[in-house]
Scaffold this active site. Structure first.
Site, short mmCIF file in Angstrom:
data_model
loop_
_atom_site.label_atom_id
_atom_site.label_comp_id
_atom_site.label_asym_id
_atom_site.label_seq_id
_atom_site.Cartn_x
_atom_site.Cartn_y
_atom_site.Cartn_z
CG LEU A 109 -2.03 -1.01 1.32
CD1 LEU A 109 -2.76 -0.90 2.67
CD2 LEU A 109 -3.02 -0.83 0.17
CG ASP A 110 0.20 4.35 -2.79
OD1 ASP A 110 0.85 3.48 -3.37
OD2 ASP A 110 -0.73 5.00 -3.29
CE LYS A 111 5.96 8.53 4.55
NZ LYS A 111 7.06 9.49 4.39
#
Ligand code: URA
Length: 241
Positions: A109-111
């Site tokens: 998952l993106d930051k």
């Protein structure tokens, strides 16, 4: 049932070197089935209930390999073993960093995306979850900068959208509109920043993104951001269910 020497078993879980484990055993720190285990070369049968049978300084040993976790990934932490800043692995016990095989995230998952994240040290399980032929869908709740126009669900459902920089069109995806600026998007593939890029491709912008489901497994309501738990058989079955 396979068996492993105590020093190898605990060494692979990050408790220390062979020598360290022998010292711990000699010091009387290790109890197996209620009896002191003084010889670190003793072979231990790898039963599923091992952490209940073997204690180190009075605490159940860490879970043996074959571990799968679900985490509520908070915003601002990165799915990486080596980038700077806070990493998802920092949310796990310190000793687990030394585990062999290592624990990895199942996809990323993106930051700046929160929600359900799976982690495992089982490479075969990881590949089974991410392999396209497993058809494990992922559902995201997107909060948008601009109101939906009304045709987005049909555009995404048709498939064939070509994202900037990609050479293969997208598979069909399902959009469920919750409000003018909020929608659930279910994907059947996992490309880099896919949800954000899909909305950008149709002239919108994702302000906030949260994954709430993988396959048939929902992020539990009682798992707050930053917390994680060990997955049981039923959780794993739900992922593929
Ligand atoms: N799509 C995104 O844009 N970001 C994620 O983290 C996951 C899917």
């Amino acid at each position: 049932m396979s068996a492993l020497r105590l020093d190898r078993l605990l060494g692979n879980l990050g408790y220390g070197s062979r020598k360290d484990i022998q010292k711990m055993a000699s010091a009387g720190w290790i109890v197996f089935d209620g009896a002191l285990l003084k010889d670190a070369s003793q072979r231990i049968p790898l039963s599923p209930d091992l952490p209940q049978r073997l204690t180190v300084r009075g605490k159940p040993m860490d879970p043996p390999p074959g571990l799968a976790l679900m985490m509520h990934k908070p915003l601002g932490v990165t799915c990486s073993h080596k980038e700077s800043g806070e990493l998802v692995y920092d949310l796990l016990p310190d000793r687990w960093r030394q585990r062999d095989p290592a624990i990895s995230t199942v996809g990323r998952l993106d930051k700046e995306t929160s929600g359900l994240l799976l982690l495992t040290d089982d490479g075969a399980l990881l590949h089974r979850i991410i392999a396209p032929k497993s058809h494990v869908a992922k559902r995201y709740r997107a909060t948008l900068a601009r109101p939906l126009k009304g045709d987005e669900a049909a555009v995404f459902a048709a498939g064939g959208l070509l994202l900037e920089g990609d050479d293969k069109p997208l598979l069909p995806a399902e959009l469920e509109v919750l409000s003018p600026t909020e929608a659930l998007l279910t994907l059947h593939e996992g490309r880099y920043h896919q949800v954000r890029r899909m909305f950008a491709a149709i002239g919108n912008h994702v302000d906030a993104l949260h994954r709430d489901r993988i396959g048939g497994l929902d992020l539990p309501d009682d798992l707050p951001p930053g917390e994680w738990r060990i997955m049981g058989e039923a959780d794993l079955a739900a992922v593929f269910g």
